[in-house]
Each structure stands twice: as C-alpha cells, then as structure tokens.
Scaffold this active site. Sequence first.
Site, PDB file in Angstrom:
ATOM      1  CD  GLU A  20      -2.129   1.083   3.000  1.00 20.06           C
ATOM      2  OE1 GLU A  20      -2.104   0.176   3.704  1.00 20.06           O
ATOM      3  OE2 GLU A  20      -2.854   2.213   3.318  1.00 20.06           O
TER       4      GLU A  20
ATOM      5  CG  ASP B 237      -7.553   4.654   5.599  1.00 21.85           C
ATOM      6  OD1 ASP B 237      -8.953   4.409   5.745  1.00 21.85           O
ATOM      7  OD2 ASP B 237      -7.295   5.778   5.358  1.00 21.85           O
TER       8      ASP B 237
END
Length: 639
Positions: free
Chosen positions: A427, A504
């Site tokens: 990510e 997240d």
Amino acid sequence: MADEYNGSSIQILEGLEAVRKRPGMYIGTTTSTGLHHLVWEIIDNGIDEALAGYATHVTLTIEQDNSITVTDDGRGVPTDIQPKTGRPAMEAVYTILHAGGKFDESSYKVSGGLHGVGASVVNALSANMDVRVFRDNKIYYMDFERGHIVTEMKNIDEPMVLERGTMVHFKPDADIFQETTVFDYKTLQSRIRELAFLNKGLRLSITDKRVEPVKSETFHYEGGIAEYVSYLNSNKVPLFEKPIYVEGVENGIEVEVSLQYTDAIAETLMSFTNNIHTHEGGTHETGFKTALTRIINDYARKNGLVKESDDAFSGEDVREGLTAIISVKHPDPQFEGQTKTKLGNSDARTAVDHMFSETFTRFMMENPDVARQIVNKAIIAQRARVAAKKARDLTRKKTGLEISALAGKLADNTSKDPEISELFIVEGDSAGGSAKQARSRLTQAIMPIRGKILNVEKATLDKVLANEEIRSLFTAVGTGFGDEFNIEKAHYHKVIIMTDADVDGAHIRTLLLTLFFRYMKPMVDAGYIYIAQPPLYGVALGNSDKRVFLDSDEELEEYLSTLTTTTKPRIQRYKGLGEMDAEQLWETTMDPENRRLLRVDPSYAADADLTFDMLMGDRVEPRREFIEENAEFVENLDV
Ligand code: 0RA
C-alpha cells in the site's frame, strides 16, 4: 491388512514410534493445522458411527488445559477379545496403525479425514489419552501416554454419563506440536457447523471450557445442505424463497445437491466427497455444471427466450449469482490433484448429472417465472462476458509504451522459480519505495498499489477488467482468470498483502482479499495468499539503535513492565509502513527469518464469503449487526 492384528507388541510400538519420529508423514504438518487435524480424526470416527445409523449426537469439548474430549452415542468401540491376538479390539483401535473401523467389514465407511490415519496416530501424538466405552451398563476404560498403554482395558465404577457410546479424551503432546498446542475456537466451530450441514439430522455440539462463562453451541440441521445454502445466502437477496434440494442414490453413490440464485454477481459453489471439501472440484462438480448449463440452454431455446441463432450460454453465464453445494458419499473415493482434493471417480459424474437433471428440469417447468429470471440473469452475464472479452483483447493488443508503464509499477524478482518467488502487494508509493530498496531481489517482487482498489463485490466482470490496478495485478500474478485461470502459470507461490496496521490498511486488505476470493480462488485454496504483519511499536533502549517490535498496546505494556527503571525506552509508534526506513521494513516485515506471515486459510472460505458479502455488499442491516457483535474486529475493518 488383517494380519496386522497378529502383529506382536514390538511391531505395534515400532509403528507408533514411527509416527512420533515422522509426524508429518501421518498428519501433514505439526503446525496449528496438524494440531487441529487430531480433532478431525477423532470426530470423523464418531461421524462414521452416525452415518452407519447408530449415533445421533457427537460432542466436542475443549477443556481448560487445551485437551480435547469427543463423545458419540453410537454402539461404542468394540471391547470383545479378538481370537487372533487374545487382546481387546479396543486396544487395537488405539495402538495399531490403520486399525480404526476395520472391524465391521459390512459397515459403509464414508467419512474419514483426508489422511484417514486413525485414532492410533492421535494416540501416538498425545501426551496422554483416555478412552471410555459405555455399553451394557458398564464402562470399559483404557489410558495411554504417548501411545504406550498405561492402563489395560478394565471396567471402572463411574457415573454413566452416556447410556451407550464412546468418549475419547486426549492432550496433544507439546514435544510434537512445538509451534502451538492451543486450539482455535473459530476453526473448530466452523468445521463442526459444516459437518452438521453435511450430515442432516445429526446433532453436533461444541463446548469451550477455557472461557468464563463456558461457551456451548449445538448445530443440527434437518434440511442439511439446503440450510447451508440459505446460511451462505443470508446476506444476499435470493431469487426464489426455498433453495432447490435434490437427493438420491445411484450405484451406491449418495448424491445431494442444493442451489439457489441470488442478486449477487459472484458464484459460490462448493463440493464435498465423504464430508471432505473438494477444493479442486472433480467429477461430481463437473456432472453438476454440465447438467446445469445444458438444462438452462435447452429451456431458453425451447421456450423462445433466446433466438435459435444466439450463442449458447457458457457455464460461467449460467452460474452468475448462483450458490450451490454438491455433496456425495462414495464408497471408494479416488482423490487426485495437487492437494488431493479433486474427485476422480467417473461414476460420480453420471450419478450427479442424472439425479440433478431430473429434479432441476422439473423445477424449471413448474416455476416458469423463476425459470425466466434465471435465463434473464444468464443473458445479462453473457453480455458482460462478451464486453469483458473485448476489454481483454484490447489489453492484449497494448502498445509497447503501455506495457512498460505496467511493468514499471512492478519491481519483479530475478528468479523465475515460482516456488521461491514472492510478490509483495504494498500500500502506497512511499512504502513501495522502501520495500523495493529493502527486498531480496532474487526472491521478492514488489507491486505498489495506490490506495483503495475497486470493490469487486459490487462490480461486473467488464468493470473489473477495465480497472488498471486490477489488470496489472492479474498480469503480475500470471494465472489469467475465469475459465482461463491456470494455477500452474502462477509466477509466485507466495502473494503477500502488506498494508498498514491501521483502519485504512485493513480496508485495503479486505478489498484485495475479496479480489483473490472472487477471481483467483485457486490461489487461496493452494495456500498461496499471505498477509504481512508490520508491527505497531518499536522500542529502542538507551542509546542503542536496536529495536524490539511489538504488535499491540498490551504487548507494549507487557514489554515495558519487564524493563528496569534505569533504562530509558524510546518508543516509536509506526503510523504506517511509509514511516519505516527500508532497513526497518526488511527487519520487521519482509525478512523470511524474522517476519510473521499469516496464511489465508482456504478452510475459512465459506465464512469469508459471508463476511465479504456483508462488508462489501449492499445490505446495511447485517453489517450493523456484525459491527455490534464484533466491535473489536470491525474497528480494524473500517466498515
Ligand atoms: C466397528 C464396529 C462396532 C462399533 C464401532 C466400529 C465403533 C467405532 C467407533 C469409534 C468411535 N466411536 C465408535 N463407535 C463405534 C460395533 C461393535 C459391536 O456392536 O459389537
């Protein structure tokens, strides 16, 4: 086999010693998976007794000390003295390899774990085991240590907690199961529930005595796999109320099929043989799929719902939104495939095809409204498939520039051996950069992704394929997808999802897992999908650069409490992977020597399906309930 019973006690001891020397040969692994395998082995014996028509209730108890008790209310393990050996049959069951279930030649043994190794293997790998057989108002008792007899069979004076049946209690040997001897409730519960669905009418209980108050659940489904289908669809909108259910016997093969269409896009199809989840499918699954495709095509044509000149629906077209379970009980199953979870018997194909065709054809004729809806779904799926093919062909014709743009994102590893190759999906560009610096170039490839990828749960195939990020991922992994999926083309046998340890990050991980479950399921089944675990805290002491890494507030607290008051800890809380430098990232999360990877467990697939539907789908109500019930878990998932 029969002359095994003549085996001298020396041979028996050698047999059990062999199990202790090479446990992997008998139970596959001595990790947590192997530990749980012991339970399945003993449970299967109870289920066999139920399938033979004698037991109605099988119970599993996790005792406070992580030992296990299994009971069934069947006939009880035979206790008579065997003429050949002069020893009780019960003794043979628990001390001779492969002796389980060989007493009753007429019994139609259909259960049995994949390994089917028998109770003696569990005994050999247990620090201690005791067995009670309840028959004729007496209790026959034996106990063992590491497979060796401590108490020979005798009657004991205890309350008859069962009128009839068998109670086995064992504690796995920590010398063998060095990684862990702690049982996971969710793992046991999910399989117990599945076994209750697969064996209709059978009562299965699970009790956990390690928690206060004691937790206990009983699963019992008169509707069998039809109730399983309803359960799997509980977060979807079904096209018709009751799942279709088919059962019958052909050539000694028991067949059950249940299915229901929903508003979903993905298909959920599971097949079982003798209670074993055949992840790789096989003849029973093929029999079902061919029949389904043929019947829907025939119906659409005969009833003028499509034109004679139209292309026929493909298998994928008619399975969009389908939830189906196929369960067969076969007297002599042949398991094939990479993970030995593919049924090979061709008689299972014809049995399922015949049995299912008859009932489903009738259902279509008797329910024309539903039949029309099923055909309409197939028409829409077919259109999406044609659109997707166009998109895919376009991808193939990509110009050199575009291809290099794709390749630019992926920092591939230099080895071409998939066995040792790992793909890290990372990510964020900054973490991606650190990972590229940190990695071992020979074995580790890095693919950075930018934030939240498309939620494939809500998108049709053509939308999924139009998504640049997902296409690059497919390209990197190399397997293709859908009907063209080929696991042998996988470039990596480890695909590691590496996201931040925050909300997240958890969301992105769920999106990626959804993608793998929906479009690359065989990768999950093969055990190729992993989750990296970056730590939450790093603590350095005094002026030293050396750090200790910790995963939670509790761990941090515990660690700090071990320090003397004179040492000053410097605590760093990592907000994200991006905050670690390359060296830290390597040390904590990527180095095969130190990292802790979580493998995504294919046996969770059914439950995972439910969770994805709920977290990613459109229905809000179950999501809210889930949040309320699992506040802690959901905090991580950001729903
Ligand atoms: C073979 C024959 C008989 C019972 C069993 C096996 C049996 C095995 C297990 C293992 C766990 N629970 C079990 N319950 C039964 C019948 C013997 C007889 O009735 O004499």
